[in-house]
Structure formats: C-alpha cells, structure tokens
Design a protein around this motif. Structure first.
Motif, PDB file in Angstrom:
ATOM      1  N   TYR A   1      26.707 -51.270  28.453  1.00 43.08           N
ATOM      2  CA  TYR A   1      27.661 -50.740  27.471  1.00 43.08           C
ATOM      3  C   TYR A   1      27.333 -49.278  27.183  1.00 43.08           C
ATOM      4  O   TYR A   1      28.229 -48.442  27.043  1.00 43.08           O
TER       5      TYR A   1
ATOM      6  N   PHE B   1      32.386 -53.644  38.353  1.00 50.04           N
ATOM      7  CA  PHE B   1      31.187 -54.399  38.005  1.00 50.04           C
ATOM      8  C   PHE B   1      31.084 -55.636  38.889  1.00 50.04           C
ATOM      9  O   PHE B   1      32.097 -56.187  39.304  1.00 50.04           O
TER      10      PHE B   1
ATOM     11  N   LEU C   1      28.729 -58.863  24.103  1.00 49.95           N
ATOM     12  CA  LEU C   1      29.845 -58.840  23.139  1.00 49.95           C
ATOM     13  C   LEU C   1      29.931 -60.159  22.361  1.00 49.95           C
ATOM     14  O   LEU C   1      30.334 -60.175  21.204  1.00 49.95           O
TER      15      LEU C   1
ATOM     16  N   TYR D   1      27.757 -46.925  30.665  1.00 50.42           N
ATOM     17  CA  TYR D   1      29.132 -46.588  31.045  1.00 50.42           C
ATOM     18  C   TYR D   1      29.930 -46.027  29.872  1.00 50.42           C
ATOM     19  O   TYR D   1      31.143 -45.885  29.947  1.00 50.42           O
TER      20      TYR D   1
ATOM     21  N   GLY E   1      40.633 -47.323  23.167  1.00 47.73           N
ATOM     22  CA  GLY E   1      40.660 -48.770  23.437  1.00 47.73           C
ATOM     23  C   GLY E   1      40.538 -49.562  22.149  1.00 47.73           C
ATOM     24  O   GLY E   1      40.248 -48.999  21.094  1.00 47.73           O
TER      25      GLY E   1
ATOM     26  N   SER F   1      32.897 -44.532  24.038  1.00 50.12           N
ATOM     27  CA  SER F   1      33.805 -43.397  23.967  1.00 50.12           C
ATOM     28  C   SER F   1      35.246 -43.861  23.735  1.00 50.12           C
ATOM     29  O   SER F   1      36.068 -43.114  23.222  1.00 50.12           O
ATOM     30  N   CYS F   2      35.560 -45.080  24.127  1.00 45.45           N
ATOM     31  CA  CYS F   2      36.924 -45.595  23.934  1.00 45.45           C
ATOM     32  C   CYS F   2      36.978 -46.780  22.962  1.00 45.45           C
ATOM     33  O   CYS F   2      38.031 -47.073  22.413  1.00 45.45           O
TER      34      CYS F   2
ATOM     35  N   PHE G   1      40.001 -63.335  28.833  1.00 46.64           N
ATOM     36  CA  PHE G   1      40.786 -62.104  28.758  1.00 46.64           C
ATOM     37  C   PHE G   1      39.884 -60.891  28.980  1.00 46.64           C
ATOM     38  O   PHE G   1      40.219 -59.975  29.747  1.00 46.64           O
ATOM     39  N   MET G   2      38.719 -60.900  28.329  1.00 48.94           N
ATOM     40  CA  MET G   2      37.792 -59.782  28.469  1.00 48.94           C
ATOM     41  C   MET G   2      37.305 -59.682  29.910  1.00 48.94           C
ATOM     42  O   MET G   2      37.178 -58.606  30.473  1.00 48.94           O
TER      43      MET G   2
ATOM     44  N   PHE H   1      35.493 -50.447  36.438  1.00 46.94           N
ATOM     45  CA  PHE H   1      34.154 -49.937  36.725  1.00 46.94           C
ATOM     46  C   PHE H   1      33.531 -50.601  37.955  1.00 46.94           C
ATOM     47  O   PHE H   1      32.396 -50.321  38.292  1.00 46.94           O
TER      48      PHE H   1
ATOM     49  N   ARG I   1      42.396 -62.897  22.455  1.00 46.54           N
ATOM     50  CA  ARG I   1      41.658 -62.235  23.529  1.00 46.54           C
ATOM     51  C   ARG I   1      40.652 -63.217  24.132  1.00 46.54           C
ATOM     52  O   ARG I   1      40.989 -63.913  25.079  1.00 46.54           O
TER      53      ARG I   1
ATOM     54  N   LEU J   1      36.067 -53.924  19.666  1.00 49.62           N
ATOM     55  CA  LEU J   1      35.520 -55.056  20.431  1.00 49.62           C
ATOM     56  C   LEU J   1      34.599 -55.982  19.626  1.00 49.62           C
ATOM     57  O   LEU J   1      34.147 -56.999  20.152  1.00 49.62           O
TER      58      LEU J   1
ATOM     59  N   CYS K   1      31.059 -47.059  27.051  1.00 45.86           N
ATOM     60  CA  CYS K   1      32.194 -47.819  26.538  1.00 45.86           C
ATOM     61  C   CYS K   1      32.554 -47.353  25.123  1.00 45.86           C
ATOM     62  O   CYS K   1      33.710 -47.425  24.717  1.00 45.86           O
TER      63      CYS K   1
ATOM     64  N   LEU L   1      39.844 -58.036  32.137  1.00 47.27           N
ATOM     65  CA  LEU L   1      39.898 -56.580  32.001  1.00 47.27           C
ATOM     66  C   LEU L   1      38.685 -55.897  32.614  1.00 47.27           C
ATOM     67  O   LEU L   1      38.790 -54.812  33.169  1.00 47.27           O
ATOM     68  N   LEU L   2      37.532 -56.570  32.511  1.00 44.75           N
ATOM     69  CA  LEU L   2      36.327 -55.966  33.080  1.00 44.75           C
ATOM     70  C   LEU L   2      36.348 -56.033  34.605  1.00 44.75           C
ATOM     71  O   LEU L   2      35.807 -55.175  35.289  1.00 44.75           O
TER      72      LEU L   2
HETATM   73  C1  HEC Z   1      38.835 -44.562  29.099  1.00 41.76           C
HETATM   74  C2  HEC Z   1      38.660 -45.430  27.969  1.00 41.76           C
HETATM   75  C3  HEC Z   1      37.934 -46.733  28.156  1.00 41.76           C
HETATM   76  C4  HEC Z   1      36.629 -46.919  28.551  1.00 41.76           C
HETATM   77  C5  HEC Z   1      35.606 -45.871  28.978  1.00 41.76           C
HETATM   78  C6  HEC Z   1      36.385 -48.339  28.475  1.00 41.76           C
HETATM   79  N1  HEC Z   1      37.514 -48.997  28.055  1.00 41.76           N
HETATM   80 FE1  HEC Z   1      37.711 -51.011  27.730  1.00 41.76          FE
HETATM   81  N2  HEC Z   1      39.675 -50.771  27.314  1.00 41.76           N
HETATM   82  C7  HEC Z   1      40.328 -49.550  27.198  1.00 41.76           C
HETATM   83  C8  HEC Z   1      41.715 -49.794  26.845  1.00 41.76           C
HETATM   84  C9  HEC Z   1      42.751 -48.715  26.608  1.00 41.76           C
HETATM   85  C10 HEC Z   1      41.881 -51.209  26.762  1.00 41.76           C
HETATM   86  C11 HEC Z   1      43.167 -52.001  26.453  1.00 41.76           C
HETATM   87  C12 HEC Z   1      43.810 -52.454  27.720  1.00 41.76           C
HETATM   88  C13 HEC Z   1      44.472 -51.300  28.450  1.00 41.76           C
HETATM   89  O1  HEC Z   1      45.320 -50.624  27.876  1.00 41.76           O
HETATM   90  O2  HEC Z   1      44.112 -51.074  29.609  1.00 41.76           O
HETATM   91  C14 HEC Z   1      40.579 -51.787  27.040  1.00 41.76           C
HETATM   92  C15 HEC Z   1      40.297 -53.139  27.029  1.00 41.76           C
HETATM   93  C16 HEC Z   1      39.034 -53.682  27.086  1.00 41.76           C
HETATM   94  C17 HEC Z   1      38.703 -55.066  26.907  1.00 41.76           C
HETATM   95  C18 HEC Z   1      39.665 -56.184  26.583  1.00 41.76           C
HETATM   96  C19 HEC Z   1      39.657 -56.460  25.102  1.00 41.76           C
HETATM   97  C20 HEC Z   1      40.938 -56.095  24.406  1.00 41.76           C
HETATM   98  O3  HEC Z   1      40.983 -56.287  23.193  1.00 41.76           O
HETATM   99  O4  HEC Z   1      41.898 -55.622  25.048  1.00 41.76           O
HETATM  100  C21 HEC Z   1      37.356 -55.190  27.050  1.00 41.76           C
HETATM  101  C22 HEC Z   1      36.520 -56.450  26.903  1.00 41.76           C
HETATM  102  C23 HEC Z   1      36.854 -53.880  27.352  1.00 41.76           C
HETATM  103  N3  HEC Z   1      37.878 -52.990  27.372  1.00 41.76           N
HETATM  104  C24 HEC Z   1      35.507 -53.617  27.566  1.00 41.76           C
HETATM  105  C25 HEC Z   1      35.032 -52.383  27.970  1.00 41.76           C
HETATM  106  C26 HEC Z   1      33.652 -52.155  28.357  1.00 41.76           C
HETATM  107  C27 HEC Z   1      32.556 -53.202  28.320  1.00 41.76           C
HETATM  108  C28 HEC Z   1      33.575 -50.857  28.715  1.00 41.76           C
HETATM  109  C29 HEC Z   1      32.365 -50.141  29.262  1.00 41.76           C
HETATM  110  C30 HEC Z   1      31.791 -50.686  30.462  1.00 41.76           C
HETATM  111  C31 HEC Z   1      34.895 -50.252  28.535  1.00 41.76           C
HETATM  112  N4  HEC Z   1      35.742 -51.220  28.101  1.00 41.76           N
HETATM  113  C32 HEC Z   1      35.186 -48.924  28.781  1.00 41.76           C
HETATM  114  C33 HEC Z   1      39.774 -48.305  27.408  1.00 41.76           C
HETATM  115  C34 HEC Z   1      38.481 -48.046  27.844  1.00 41.76           C
END
Ligand code: HEC
Length: 124
Positions: free
Chosen positions: A47, A99, A111, A50, A66, A54-55, A82-83, A97, A78, A69, A52, A86-87
């Motif tokens: 976390y 992963f 988380l 990368y 984002g 920042s968003c 769901f998580m 990323f 969610r 969380l 995370c 997205l990962l």
């Molecule tokens: C550039 C910004 C950005 C970064 C960096 C980022 N995310 Fe996200 N993440 C988002 C956005 C925006 C969403 C909502 C879905 C979408 O619009 O793509 C999201 C959705 C998620 C979700 C789904 C949960 C939900 O409520 O939608 C998870 C879990 C998640 N991110 C985990 C991570 C993790 C762990 C990292 C680091 C490894 C990370 N994210 C890095 C922007 C980011």
C-alpha cells in the motif's frame, strides 16, 4: 454527615467507573494471529510502495481521486471480491498495477484488518 455520605457515594462510583473503563477495550478481536500479521505487514508495505494513499483515504486521510477504503471490506456494495476485481484489472481511473495473487491477497488482508479496527468509524 451528608458531606461524608456524598463523598463515599462519589468515591465508590469513581472506583467502579474506573474499574469499568480500564477493563473494557483491552481484549480485542482485531489482533491478527502471527501468520496473518505477516500478511498484513506485507499488504501495508505494498500500500505504501505503490502510493495508494495518493488516491485513496484510510480514516479520512489521503487523496480524493479514489474512494475511501477504510470500510470497503465490510461494505455490502463493495467487499472482498469487488476489491479483488479492481486490484486484478484496474478500473476506469484506478491503475492496473499487475499484482500477482499473493500481493492481491496481502493487500486485501491489510484492508480487512483496517476495516476490523474501524469500530467507531463505521457508526458515522
Ligand atoms: C491514480 C489513482 C489511484 C491509485 C494510485 C490507486 N487507486 Fe484504487 N481506485 C482508484 C479509483 C478512481 C477507484 C474507483 C474505480 C475507478 O474509477 O476505477 C479505485 C478503486 C479501488 C478499489 C475498489 C474499492 C472501491 O470502493 O471502489 C480498491 C480496493 C482499490 N482501489 C485499491 C487500491 C490499492 C490497494 C492501491 C495501491 C496499490 C490503489 N487502489 C491505487 C484510484 C486509484
């Protein structure tokens, strides 16, 4: 006499209340076992690595691109799968990323742990 009675009543209440306050909250179901602890630490490291944060926010702290969380794990909308999705594949704005399974499950365990600590946070 009244003063002494009042003192005794207040002092006894104070003792009972202190005993109560200091004995609750010491046993927690949140503490992960040894093995899970390692996974949680690994997830936390990912976390951080990368960036995370920042968003995403945890306990309201972090970026706002984002979603928050903190309680994503127990959120019926969610939740774990769901998580995971997205990962694995990223989203419209969430980057992919690339992963591996291990890393994904570490992040989700982290988380899940954060979610378990969010006892009063959830009531809001
Ligand atoms: C550039 C910004 C950005 C970064 C960096 C980022 N995310 Fe996200 N993440 C988002 C956005 C925006 C969403 C909502 C879905 C979408 O619009 O793509 C999201 C959705 C998620 C979700 C789904 C949960 C939900 O409520 O939608 C998870 C879990 C998640 N991110 C985990 C991570 C993790 C762990 C990292 C680091 C490894 C990370 N994210 C890095 C922007 C980011």
């Amino acid at each position: 006499m009244v003063k002494i009675l009042a003192f005794i009543t207040l002092f006894t209440s104070y003792l009972i209340y202190s005993g109560f306050v200091y004995s609750i909250g010491t046993e927690s179901t949140v503490i992960p076992n040894k093995e899970e602890q390692l996974t949680v630490t690994k997830g936390k490291a990912l976390y951080e690595k990368y960036n995370c944060v920042s968003c995403h926010q945890l306990y309201g702290l972090g970026g706002y691109l984002g979603p928050e969380l903190t309680t994503a794990y127990s959120d019926p909308q969610r939740g774990e799968l769901f998580m995971k999705a997205l990962l694995q594949a990223g989203g419209r704005r969430m980057p992919n990323f690339h992963f591996n399974e291990n890393e994904i499950s570490a992040i989700i365990t982290y988380l899940k742990y954060v979610d378990a600590t969010a006892v009063s946070y959830k009531k809001k």
